[in-house]
Design a protein around this motif. Structure first.
Motif, PDB file in Angstrom:
ATOM      1  N   SER A 121      55.226  18.437  58.198  1.00 27.72           N
ATOM      2  CA  SER A 121      55.087  17.264  57.492  1.00 27.72           C
ATOM      3  C   SER A 121      55.250  16.020  58.352  1.00 27.72           C
ATOM      4  CB  SER A 121      55.862  17.142  56.294  1.00 27.72           C
ATOM      5  OG  SER A 121      55.972  15.870  55.709  1.00 27.72           O
ATOM      6  N   ASP A 122      54.729  14.781  58.155  1.00 29.58           N
ATOM      7  CA  ASP A 122      55.084  13.543  58.751  1.00 29.58           C
ATOM      8  C   ASP A 122      56.049  12.897  57.906  1.00 29.58           C
ATOM      9  OD1 ASP A 122      52.876  13.975  60.444  1.00 29.58           O
ATOM     10  OD2 ASP A 122      51.376  13.038  58.986  1.00 29.58           O
ATOM     11  N   GLN A 123      56.685  13.406  56.890  1.00 34.55           N
ATOM     12  CA  GLN A 123      57.670  12.688  56.109  1.00 34.55           C
ATOM     13  C   GLN A 123      59.003  13.629  56.133  1.00 34.55           C
ATOM     14  OE1 GLN A 123      55.552  13.272  52.003  1.00 34.55           O
ATOM     15  NE2 GLN A 123      57.834  12.811  51.561  1.00 34.55           N
ATOM     16  N   VAL A 124      60.054  13.039  56.034  1.00 34.02           N
ATOM     17  CA  VAL A 124      61.331  13.528  55.787  1.00 34.02           C
ATOM     18  C   VAL A 124      61.428  13.828  54.244  1.00 34.02           C
ATOM     19  CG1 VAL A 124      63.881  13.425  56.224  1.00 34.02           C
ATOM     20  CG2 VAL A 124      62.306  12.624  57.972  1.00 34.02           C
ATOM     21  N   PHE A 125      61.676  15.101  54.037  1.00 32.39           N
ATOM     22  CA  PHE A 125      62.150  15.317  52.726  1.00 32.39           C
ATOM     23  C   PHE A 125      63.698  15.250  52.488  1.00 32.39           C
ATOM     24  CE2 PHE A 125      58.181  17.810  53.558  1.00 32.39           C
ATOM     25  CZ  PHE A 125      57.338  17.083  52.563  1.00 32.39           C
ATOM     26  N   GLN A 153      72.936  17.262  57.131  1.00 36.75           N
ATOM     27  CA  GLN A 153      71.801  16.907  56.534  1.00 36.75           C
ATOM     28  C   GLN A 153      70.790  16.707  57.450  1.00 36.75           C
ATOM     29  OE1 GLN A 153      72.450  13.074  54.470  1.00 36.75           O
ATOM     30  NE2 GLN A 153      70.500  13.159  53.468  1.00 36.75           N
ATOM     31  N   GLU A 154      71.166  15.916  58.578  1.00 33.08           N
ATOM     32  CA  GLU A 154      70.010  15.536  59.501  1.00 33.08           C
ATOM     33  C   GLU A 154      69.316  16.931  60.203  1.00 33.08           C
ATOM     34  OE1 GLU A 154      68.776  12.610  63.020  1.00 33.08           O
ATOM     35  OE2 GLU A 154      71.069  12.963  62.796  1.00 33.08           O
ATOM     36  N   GLU A 155      70.067  17.962  60.324  1.00 32.69           N
ATOM     37  CA  GLU A 155      69.555  19.227  60.992  1.00 32.69           C
ATOM     38  C   GLU A 155      68.670  19.793  59.970  1.00 32.69           C
ATOM     39  OE1 GLU A 155      69.711  20.244  63.842  1.00 32.69           O
ATOM     40  OE2 GLU A 155      71.534  19.791  64.985  1.00 32.69           O
ATOM     41  N   LEU A 156      68.985  19.856  58.580  1.00 33.33           N
ATOM     42  CA  LEU A 156      68.255  20.374  57.635  1.00 33.33           C
ATOM     43  C   LEU A 156      67.019  19.863  57.410  1.00 33.33           C
ATOM     44  CD1 LEU A 156      71.042  21.721  55.474  1.00 33.33           C
ATOM     45  CD2 LEU A 156      69.668  23.288  56.413  1.00 33.33           C
ATOM     46  N   GLU A 157      67.088  18.496  57.118  1.00 36.61           N
ATOM     47  CA  GLU A 157      66.073  17.701  56.931  1.00 36.61           C
ATOM     48  C   GLU A 157      64.729  17.809  57.943  1.00 36.61           C
ATOM     49  OE1 GLU A 157      67.748  14.457  53.750  1.00 36.61           O
ATOM     50  OE2 GLU A 157      67.354  13.958  55.847  1.00 36.61           O
ATOM     51  N   SER A 197      79.519  15.842  62.418  1.00 41.01           N
ATOM     52  CA  SER A 197      80.167  14.607  62.049  1.00 41.01           C
ATOM     53  C   SER A 197      80.292  14.637  60.379  1.00 41.01           C
ATOM     54  CB  SER A 197      79.707  13.498  62.517  1.00 41.01           C
ATOM     55  OG  SER A 197      80.007  13.453  63.992  1.00 41.01           O
ATOM     56  N   GLY A 198      80.077  15.645  59.811  1.00 40.88           N
ATOM     57  CA  GLY A 198      80.019  15.899  58.326  1.00 40.88           C
ATOM     58  C   GLY A 198      78.764  16.132  57.704  1.00 40.88           C
ATOM     59  N   TRP A 199      78.524  16.017  56.399  1.00 38.53           N
ATOM     60  CA  TRP A 199      77.321  16.318  55.807  1.00 38.53           C
ATOM     61  C   TRP A 199      76.121  15.113  56.152  1.00 38.53           C
ATOM     62  CZ3 TRP A 199      74.007  19.681  53.750  1.00 38.53           C
ATOM     63  CH2 TRP A 199      72.843  19.345  53.096  1.00 38.53           C
ATOM     64  N   ALA A 200      76.768  13.943  55.639  1.00 34.61           N
ATOM     65  CA  ALA A 200      75.639  12.751  55.434  1.00 34.61           C
ATOM     66  C   ALA A 200      75.198  12.197  56.619  1.00 34.61           C
ATOM     67  CB  ALA A 200      76.317  11.734  54.743  1.00 34.61           C
ATOM     68  N   ARG A 201      74.052  11.810  56.748  1.00 28.10           N
ATOM     69  CA  ARG A 201      73.288  11.220  58.053  1.00 28.10           C
ATOM     70  C   ARG A 201      74.107   9.982  58.543  1.00 28.10           C
ATOM     71  NH1 ARG A 201      68.089  11.682  59.894  1.00 28.10           N
ATOM     72  NH2 ARG A 201      66.791  13.294  58.760  1.00 28.10           N
ATOM     73  N   GLN A 202      74.410  10.001  59.616  1.00 30.08           N
ATOM     74  CA  GLN A 202      74.822   8.951  60.496  1.00 30.08           C
ATOM     75  C   GLN A 202      74.212   8.388  61.942  1.00 30.08           C
ATOM     76  OE1 GLN A 202      79.449   9.285  60.619  1.00 30.08           O
ATOM     77  NE2 GLN A 202      78.895  11.291  59.483  1.00 30.08           N
ATOM     78  N   VAL A 217      74.399  26.421  61.474  1.00 25.66           N
ATOM     79  CA  VAL A 217      74.292  26.082  60.198  1.00 25.66           C
ATOM     80  C   VAL A 217      72.946  27.048  59.591  1.00 25.66           C
ATOM     81  CG1 VAL A 217      72.359  24.278  60.770  1.00 25.66           C
ATOM     82  CG2 VAL A 217      73.040  24.349  58.354  1.00 25.66           C
ATOM     83  N   ARG A 218      73.298  27.617  58.594  1.00 27.65           N
ATOM     84  CA  ARG A 218      72.091  28.451  57.848  1.00 27.65           C
ATOM     85  C   ARG A 218      71.793  28.218  56.349  1.00 27.65           C
ATOM     86  NH1 ARG A 218      70.233  29.315  61.654  1.00 27.65           N
ATOM     87  NH2 ARG A 218      70.304  30.982  63.203  1.00 27.65           N
ATOM     88  N   VAL A 219      70.457  28.462  55.938  1.00 29.02           N
ATOM     89  CA  VAL A 219      70.018  28.578  54.555  1.00 29.02           C
ATOM     90  C   VAL A 219      70.053  29.920  54.288  1.00 29.02           C
ATOM     91  CG1 VAL A 219      68.216  27.867  52.837  1.00 29.02           C
ATOM     92  CG2 VAL A 219      68.773  26.338  54.747  1.00 29.02           C
ATOM     93  N   ARG A 220      70.814  30.395  53.230  1.00 25.38           N
ATOM     94  CA  ARG A 220      71.058  31.620  52.997  1.00 25.38           C
ATOM     95  C   ARG A 220      70.056  32.061  51.459  1.00 25.38           C
ATOM     96  NH1 ARG A 220      75.428  30.532  50.390  1.00 25.38           N
ATOM     97  NH2 ARG A 220      75.571  32.402  49.059  1.00 25.38           N
ATOM     98  N   ARG A 221      69.721  31.067  51.002  1.00 29.96           N
ATOM     99  CA  ARG A 221      68.678  31.477  49.969  1.00 29.96           C
ATOM    100  C   ARG A 221      68.124  30.105  49.579  1.00 29.96           C
ATOM    101  NH1 ARG A 221      68.764  32.065  43.738  1.00 29.96           N
ATOM    102  NH2 ARG A 221      70.720  30.747  43.973  1.00 29.96           N
ATOM    103  N   VAL A 222      66.535  30.221  49.292  1.00 29.82           N
ATOM    104  CA  VAL A 222      65.548  29.055  48.951  1.00 29.82           C
ATOM    105  C   VAL A 222      65.128  29.477  47.486  1.00 29.82           C
ATOM    106  CG1 VAL A 222      63.537  27.779  49.518  1.00 29.82           C
ATOM    107  CG2 VAL A 222      64.990  28.519  51.420  1.00 29.82           C
ATOM    108  N   SER A 223      65.146  28.504  46.591  1.00 32.85           N
ATOM    109  CA  SER A 223      64.502  29.079  45.325  1.00 32.85           C
ATOM    110  C   SER A 223      63.885  27.942  44.632  1.00 32.85           C
ATOM    111  CB  SER A 223      65.684  29.841  44.377  1.00 32.85           C
ATOM    112  OG  SER A 223      66.626  28.991  44.415  1.00 32.85           O
ATOM    113  N   ALA A 224      62.910  28.191  43.744  1.00 34.81           N
ATOM    114  CA  ALA A 224      62.685  27.096  42.475  1.00 34.81           C
ATOM    115  C   ALA A 224      63.819  26.865  41.783  1.00 34.81           C
ATOM    116  CB  ALA A 224      61.258  27.492  42.345  1.00 34.81           C
TER     117      ALA A 224
END
Length: 279
Positions: free
Chosen positions: A44-48, A31-35, A19-24, A95-102
Motif C-alpha cells: 500500500s502507498d498509505q499507512v493504516f 506502533q511504527e514497526e507494526l504500521e 520508546s513505548g507504543w505510540a509513534r514518536q 514484536v510479533r502478531v499472534r493472531r489476525v481476525s476480522a
C-alpha cells in the motif's frame, strides 16, 4: 468511500528497545514497526493507523496487547489467509502478531475494553535476578514480605481517584476502578504483582508497585499506601519503579452485542489525550 473491514491484531513484544507504543519522531516504537510492516506486506502507498488497547510506556512489555485497524475490503480479501505469515516475515524479532481476525464493526481495541491486566515481576533474592530474566524482572535489594504487601493492597481496590499515583494529563480524569491488586511468590522465588483495572492512567501501575515495595521491605506500614491515596496528592516517597518488570498480560472485552454500549460508556467516562501513556 470504499468499504472497509475492521481487523483485530493480538500482539506481543519485548519493550526493551522500544520508546513505548505510540509513534514518536526520531524514536523506535511498536506502533511504527507494526504500521510499516502492514504497509509493506499489503503493498500500500498509505499507512493504516492502528488503535491500541493500552499505550505502554518505554521499556514496558506486552504478551496480550490488542489493536485494531480498518483495512479496505479489497486488501483484506486478498491478504486474510496470508497476512499473519507475511507480517511474521517482515517484523523484527522483538514484536510479533499472534493472531489476525476480522472483528465486529463496533469493536474498538481501546474503548471496548472492560479491563486490562498487568503483571509486575520482582526478585528479592540476595544473589540478584537470573541473568536469563534480567530484562523482565526487577531486583529489589531487601527481603519482601508478601503478606504485608497484600494487606496494603486491599484498601486500594475499588473505584478511587488515583491522582496520588498518576502523572496528571490535561483534560484527563484520574478516577479508575481497581479490580485486582495481589501479590504471590512463585516456586522460583520471583514475586508477581497482578494489577487489573478498567484502565490505567500514566505511571499508575509502576507507582503502586513502588509504594507496595516500600511496605514489603518494612520501610512503610501497610496502612501507608491507602493514606497516600486518600490525600490525593503525589508523595515524594512513592517511587515510579523501572519499566522492565512490567508486562501487559491480557485485555478483556464484552460479548459482541455489548460492544457499542461499552464504547459509549468508556468515551463518556474518560477521554485520554493522545500523548498519554501507561503505566
Amino acid at each position: 468511500m470504499s468499504e472497509t473491514v475492521r481487523v483485530r491484531l493480538d500482539v506481543s513484544y519485548d519493550g526493551a528497545a522500544f520508546s513505548g507504543w505510540a509513534r514518536q519522531r526520531g524514536r523506535r516504537t511498536v506502533q511504527e514497526e507494526l504500521e510499516e510492516a502492514l504497509r509493506v506486506v499489503t503493498r500500500s502507498d498509505q499507512v493504516f493507523e492502528l488503535t491500541v488497547a493500552g499505550r505502554t510506556d518505554a521499556g514496558v512489555h506486552a504478551r496480550g496487547q490488542v489493536a485494531h485497524v480498518d483495512l479496505p475490503a479489497r486488501v483484506w480479501d486478498e491478504q486474510r489467509e496470508a497476512l499473519l505469515r507475511r507480517l511474521t516475515g517482515r517484523l523484527p524479532m522483538d514484536v510479533r502478531v499472534r493472531r489476525v481476525s476480522a472483528a465486529p464493526a463496533d469493536f474498538d481495541a481501546r474503548f471496548s475494553a472492560i479491563w486490562r491486566r498487568y503483571v509486575y515481576r520482582v526478585s528479592d533474592h540476595p544473589g540478584g535476578v537470573d541473568p536469563l530474566r534480567r530484562g523482565h524482572v526487577l531486583w529489589h535489594n531487601w527481603p519482601l514480605d508478601v503478606a504485608a504487601m497484600n494487606a496494603a493492597s486491599r484498601p486500594l481496590l475499588g473505584e478511587h481517584d488515583f491522582a496520588a499515583y498518576c502523572k496528571r494529563r490535561e483534560g484527563a480524569t484520574t478516577i479508575r476502578t481497581l479490580r485486582r491488586l495481589s501479590w504471590e511468590r512463585g516456586a522460583d522465588g520471583v514475586l508477581e504483582g497482578t494489577v487489573e483495572a478498567d484502565a490505567f492512567c500514566h505511571n499508575m501501575v509502576r507507582s503502586l508497585v513502588g509504594a507496595l515495595l516500600f511496605v514489603g521491605d518494612g520501610h512503610r506500614s501497610p496502612e501507608w499506601p491507602g493514606q497516600v491515596l486518600a490525600r490525593g496528592v503525589r508523595d515524594s516517597a512513592v517511587h515510579v519503579v523501572r519499566p522492565h518488570g512490567l508486562t501487559l498480560e491480557e485485555v478483556g472485552y464484552p460479548a459482541d452485542d455489548l460492544l457499542a454500549a461499552r464504547n459509549r460508556e468508556a468515551r463518556n467516562v474518560r477521554t485520554l489525550p493522545a500523548q498519554a501513556g501507561c503505566c
